[in-house]
Design a protein around this motif. Structure first.
Motif, PDB file in Angstrom:
ATOM      1  N   LEU A 438       0.814  -1.212   0.000  1.00 34.95           N
ATOM      2  CA  LEU A 438       0.000   0.000   0.000  1.00 34.95           C
ATOM      3  C   LEU A 438       0.848   1.263   0.000  1.00 34.95           C
ATOM      4  O   LEU A 438       0.505   2.255  -0.656  1.00 34.95           O
ATOM      5  CB  LEU A 438      -0.920  -0.016   1.232  1.00 34.95           C
ATOM      6  CG  LEU A 438      -1.664   1.284   1.561  1.00 34.95           C
ATOM      7  CD1 LEU A 438      -2.595   1.674   0.419  1.00 34.95           C
ATOM      8  CD2 LEU A 438      -2.444   1.128   2.863  1.00 34.95           C
ATOM      9  N   ASP A 439       1.959   1.242   0.714  1.00 34.54           N
ATOM     10  CA  ASP A 439       2.738   2.461   0.943  1.00 34.54           C
ATOM     11  C   ASP A 439       3.603   2.783  -0.270  1.00 34.54           C
ATOM     12  O   ASP A 439       4.794   2.450  -0.322  1.00 34.54           O
ATOM     13  CB  ASP A 439       3.602   2.301   2.192  1.00 34.54           C
ATOM     14  CG  ASP A 439       4.040   3.645   2.768  1.00 34.54           C
ATOM     15  OD1 ASP A 439       4.085   4.625   2.009  1.00 34.54           O
ATOM     16  OD2 ASP A 439       4.331   3.708   3.983  1.00 34.54           O
ATOM     17  N   THR A 440       3.008   3.432  -1.259  1.00 35.54           N
ATOM     18  CA  THR A 440       3.726   3.762  -2.489  1.00 35.54           C
ATOM     19  C   THR A 440       3.442   5.208  -2.882  1.00 35.54           C
ATOM     20  O   THR A 440       2.455   5.810  -2.444  1.00 35.54           O
ATOM     21  CB  THR A 440       3.294   2.862  -3.655  1.00 35.54           C
ATOM     22  OG1 THR A 440       1.892   3.059  -3.902  1.00 35.54           O
ATOM     23  CG2 THR A 440       3.567   1.389  -3.353  1.00 35.54           C
ATOM     24  N   ARG A 441       4.281   5.722  -3.757  1.00 36.82           N
ATOM     25  CA  ARG A 441       4.099   7.094  -4.246  1.00 36.82           C
ATOM     26  C   ARG A 441       2.796   7.243  -5.021  1.00 36.82           C
ATOM     27  O   ARG A 441       2.166   8.311  -4.995  1.00 36.82           O
ATOM     28  CB  ARG A 441       5.292   7.501  -5.118  1.00 36.82           C
ATOM     29  CG  ARG A 441       5.433   6.682  -6.382  1.00 36.82           C
ATOM     30  CD  ARG A 441       6.610   7.061  -7.247  1.00 36.82           C
ATOM     31  NE  ARG A 441       6.606   6.285  -8.492  1.00 36.82           N
ATOM     32  CZ  ARG A 441       5.904   6.617  -9.568  1.00 36.82           C
ATOM     33  NH1 ARG A 441       5.191   7.723  -9.574  1.00 36.82           N
ATOM     34  NH2 ARG A 441       5.930   5.869 -10.648  1.00 36.82           N
ATOM     35  N   VAL A 442       2.365   6.184  -5.719  1.00 38.44           N
ATOM     36  CA  VAL A 442       1.144   6.277  -6.521  1.00 38.44           C
ATOM     37  C   VAL A 442      -0.103   6.261  -5.641  1.00 38.44           C
ATOM     38  O   VAL A 442      -1.101   6.927  -5.958  1.00 38.44           O
ATOM     39  CB  VAL A 442       1.096   5.164  -7.587  1.00 38.44           C
ATOM     40  CG1 VAL A 442       2.110   5.444  -8.686  1.00 38.44           C
ATOM     41  CG2 VAL A 442       1.341   3.786  -6.997  1.00 38.44           C
ATOM     42  N   ALA A 443      -0.070   5.525  -4.542  1.00 43.28           N
ATOM     43  CA  ALA A 443      -1.201   5.561  -3.604  1.00 43.28           C
ATOM     44  C   ALA A 443      -1.290   6.938  -2.952  1.00 43.28           C
ATOM     45  O   ALA A 443      -2.384   7.492  -2.805  1.00 43.28           O
ATOM     46  CB  ALA A 443      -1.037   4.481  -2.544  1.00 43.28           C
ATOM     47  N   GLU A 507      -0.615  -5.107   9.562  1.00 42.27           N
ATOM     48  CA  GLU A 507       0.694  -5.329   8.938  1.00 42.27           C
ATOM     49  C   GLU A 507       0.710  -4.745   7.525  1.00 42.27           C
ATOM     50  O   GLU A 507       1.708  -4.149   7.103  1.00 42.27           O
ATOM     51  CB  GLU A 507       1.004  -6.820   8.895  1.00 42.27           C
ATOM     52  CG  GLU A 507       2.316  -7.185   8.218  1.00 42.27           C
ATOM     53  CD  GLU A 507       3.559  -6.690   8.941  1.00 42.27           C
ATOM     54  OE1 GLU A 507       4.616  -6.583   8.289  1.00 42.27           O
ATOM     55  OE2 GLU A 507       3.466  -6.388  10.148  1.00 42.27           O
ATOM     56  N   ALA A 508      -0.385  -4.901   6.793  1.00 42.30           N
ATOM     57  CA  ALA A 508      -0.458  -4.383   5.422  1.00 42.30           C
ATOM     58  C   ALA A 508      -0.456  -2.854   5.402  1.00 42.30           C
ATOM     59  O   ALA A 508       0.022  -2.239   4.450  1.00 42.30           O
ATOM     60  CB  ALA A 508      -1.702  -4.920   4.722  1.00 42.30           C
ATOM     61  N   LEU A 509      -0.994  -2.237   6.454  1.00 43.48           N
ATOM     62  CA  LEU A 509      -1.080  -0.774   6.518  1.00 43.48           C
ATOM     63  C   LEU A 509       0.160  -0.123   7.117  1.00 43.48           C
ATOM     64  O   LEU A 509       0.299   1.105   7.061  1.00 43.48           O
ATOM     65  CB  LEU A 509      -2.303  -0.352   7.345  1.00 43.48           C
ATOM     66  CG  LEU A 509      -3.600  -0.075   6.576  1.00 43.48           C
ATOM     67  CD1 LEU A 509      -4.034  -1.286   5.776  1.00 43.48           C
ATOM     68  CD2 LEU A 509      -4.709   0.360   7.535  1.00 43.48           C
ATOM     69  N   LYS A 510       1.052  -0.913   7.668  1.00 45.56           N
ATOM     70  CA  LYS A 510       2.201  -0.370   8.392  1.00 45.56           C
ATOM     71  C   LYS A 510       3.043   0.534   7.492  1.00 45.56           C
ATOM     72  O   LYS A 510       3.358   0.179   6.352  1.00 45.56           O
ATOM     73  CB  LYS A 510       3.067  -1.526   8.904  1.00 45.56           C
ATOM     74  CG  LYS A 510       4.144  -1.102   9.878  1.00 45.56           C
ATOM     75  CD  LYS A 510       4.719  -2.311  10.617  1.00 45.56           C
ATOM     76  CE  LYS A 510       5.389  -3.261   9.638  1.00 45.56           C
ATOM     77  NZ  LYS A 510       6.034  -4.402  10.355  1.00 45.56           N
TER      78      LYS A 510
END
Length: 574
Positions: A438-443, A507-510
């Motif tokens: 999830l933690d990306t520049r595009v998100a 964990e996915a949102l960390k």
């Protein structure tokens, strides 16, 4: 045998903040500053961020493609607009290239079309043809590229209704429901259009460098259809890849050229898929009896780049962007840098943005009706002439405010609503849900732009009961983590049994950056809010740690081959 290759060009941008505006002109925005370089042959192309580096590389790519034939190309409209702004010479070369080759219209902002409401699909389809009119010219048959090739029969009908041209949908063979392999090489109908499915194994062999040039040539020739050869009926082998596939390693451009030259030396003519269909329809190419009337069924919600290992029927789906397997509704996990990450976040992200899209649309339509707009659809289509003004001005097309406002009763307040609507559309990029983390520049970019749209509608409806609606949805974006309990996501089925647990969700949102303790959705929402929410609206974020409202993100896994100045995370240098 004929041969066609299609290149799909798309760069989502590195927007971190959209500056204020009254809707009368194109948006202005601030970009991520995270320097990176890409190697092409013996050269390095450097950019202030990934988007800039990729756009700068188009100069080299256009030079190579201009020497080839039988290639079709689509460039996502916002990408083409950025190219005009950042590299005018490359833009002009690309325009000439698209005119010489086959320009293929595509959807602005690269959303998964069937995931949008039919209202948005209609607006985007109409804008796509308006935008591509200077490039596609008077050709009676044109290709069409749906983002990620995700298609349904209804989406195809909406796109068809937006043009009087004959369309060729460019898909993947794993989306087609054919009975024998040779069928996909012919001129086949799909609804009121035509369809081709790319040879996916051959396309991937080039994109991922698993075959050398001689292997690519040999695999291409292995598709030979002896029966059609014997009776002199032309047929076509079709491949496709992202334009970025030419930059997968420093030798990729040379490999592609050598591949194309290799099959040509074997007597295979290169021709684009739309041109092939036109020559069949015009009688220049001999047809099998009934050819171009044959119906090729296509699987609804299939795509060209799904997680094929999750398929239960040997066909693709749109599970990659849903976070669950469409066939049975089970949430799954994927590997990210050696750790398994639940894709449950995509379930919530998809649902949330669908709700936000609907809220923005309803607010905009309410506002336009209050202004006495006579034709809201026509106004929203024409607003593209404001949003993409520099592009339309380049071709001498009408961009006057009077023209745009004509369907909206001439009221300039409508421009603010058009801007909010297009900000919402800009936030529908498919790329955040393409990647596994999830933690990306595009998100960050999608969330930042959507937060701006919500805040602008808060201010537009100041004093109205609708203001509280947009405050509520801004808070939902801000408190993304809480959706796990609000929507009872723990009750969803999963493949291995753990993917919908609260532990897997957290964990996915960390966060993947050392500069913030907030997940990227909260981070991006706050990043905009701390600049835009003033007065009483500022109370919305008063209990948050604004020091953590930074634009830093994790790296996109597919971009790690870039030569980043900061390899640990995708920073934003203020």
């Amino acid at each position: 045998m004929k041969y066609a290759h299609h290149f799909h060009a798309y760069q989502p941008g590195d927007i971190v903040y959209v500056r204020d505006g009254d809707g009368s002109g194109p948006i202005e925005y601030e970009e991520r500053k995270s320097p990176v370089a890409i190697r092409i042959g013996g050269d390095e192309v450097r950019g202030e961020n990934w988007t800039r580096a990729m756009l700068y590389s188009y100069e080299r790519i256009s030079d190579v493609l201009s020497r080839l034939k039988g290639v079709s190309v689509d460039v996502e409209p916002f990408t083409l607009l950025m190219l005009l702004h950042y590299r005018r010479k490359a833009f002009e070369d690309t325009v000439e290239l698209l005119r010489e080759l086959d320009a293929v219209p595509t959807v602005p902002f690269h959303p998964i079309m069937p995931h949008l409401d039919e209202f948005e699909q209609e607006i985007l389809a109409r804008v796509s043809f308006d935008f591509y009119a200077p490039l596609a010219g008077n050709k009676p048959v044109v290709g069409y590229w749906l983002p990620e090739a995700v298609i349904t029969k209804r989406t195809a009908e909406i796109v068809e209704s937006a043009t009087d041209k004959k369309l060729v949908f460019l898909l993947d063979e794993r989306q087609l429901l054919y009975d024998f392999p040779q069928a996909k090489y012919s001129c086949n109908r799909y609804g009121g259009s035509f369809v081709f499915g790319r040879e996916w194994s051959l396309s991937d062999a080039f994109a991922f460098n698993t075959l050398d040039v001689s292997g690519l040539v040999g695999e291409t020739l292995s598709r030979r259809d002896d029966y059609k050869e014997s009776i002199g009926v032309p047929y076509i082998v079709f491949t496709a890849s992202d334009l970025e596939s030419l930059l997968g390693n420093p030798q990729q451009l040379d490999r592609f050229v050598a591949w194309m030259e290799g099959i040509e030396k074997k007597g295979v003519e290169r021709i684009s898929a739309p041109s092939f269909v036109w020559k069949k329809l015009s009688g220049e190419f001999k047809r099998l009896r009934g050819e171009c009337s044959f119906v090729m069924p296509v699987k609804d919600y299939s795509s060209w780049s799904d997680y094929f290992d999750l398929s239960l029927d040997g066909k693709t789906s749109d599970s990659r962007w849903l976070g669950y397997r469409r066939a049975d509704g089970r949430v799954f996990a994927r590997d990210v840098n050696g750790r398994k990450v639940s894709q449950l976040w995509k379930v919530a992200f998809t649902r949330l943005f669908a709700e936000l899209n609907r809220a923005v649309r309803l607010g905009v339509l309410r506002g336009l009706l209050e202004l006495g707009a006579g034709n809201v659809r026509e106004f929203l289509v024409r607003y593209a002439r404001v949003f993409f003004r520099d592009y339309y001005d380049y071709f001498g097309l009408t961009t006057s405010v009077n023209y745009v406002l004509e369907p909206a009763n001439g009221d300039r307040e409508a421009l603010r609503l058009g801007r909010a609507y297009y900000l919402m559309l800009l936030a529908t990029h498919s790329c955040p849900r393409f990647w596994e983390n999830l933690d990306t520049r595009v998100a960050f970019s999608n969330v930042s732009v959507m937060a701006k749209a919500l805040i602008e509608l808060m201010k537009y409806f100041d004093g109205s009961e609708l203001q509280s609606l947009f405050v509520e949805f801004y808070l939902r974006l801000l408190n993304f983590e809480s959706l796990y309990h609000i929507w009872h996501l723990s009750g969803l089925p999963s493949i291995e049994g753990w993917e919908t647990s609260e532990e897997a969700w957290l964990e996915a949102l960390k966060p993947e950056v050392p500069t913030s303790g907030y997940n990227v959705v909260t981070r991006a929402t706050l990043y905009v809010g701390k600049r835009d929410l003033k007065g009483e609206l500022g109370n919305i974020i008063e209990n948050y740690n604004l020091k953590w409202a930074v634009a830093d993100t994790g790296h996109v896994p597919g971009e790690v081959h870039g030569l980043w100045e900061n390899t640990k995370f995708c920073e934003h240098r203020e």
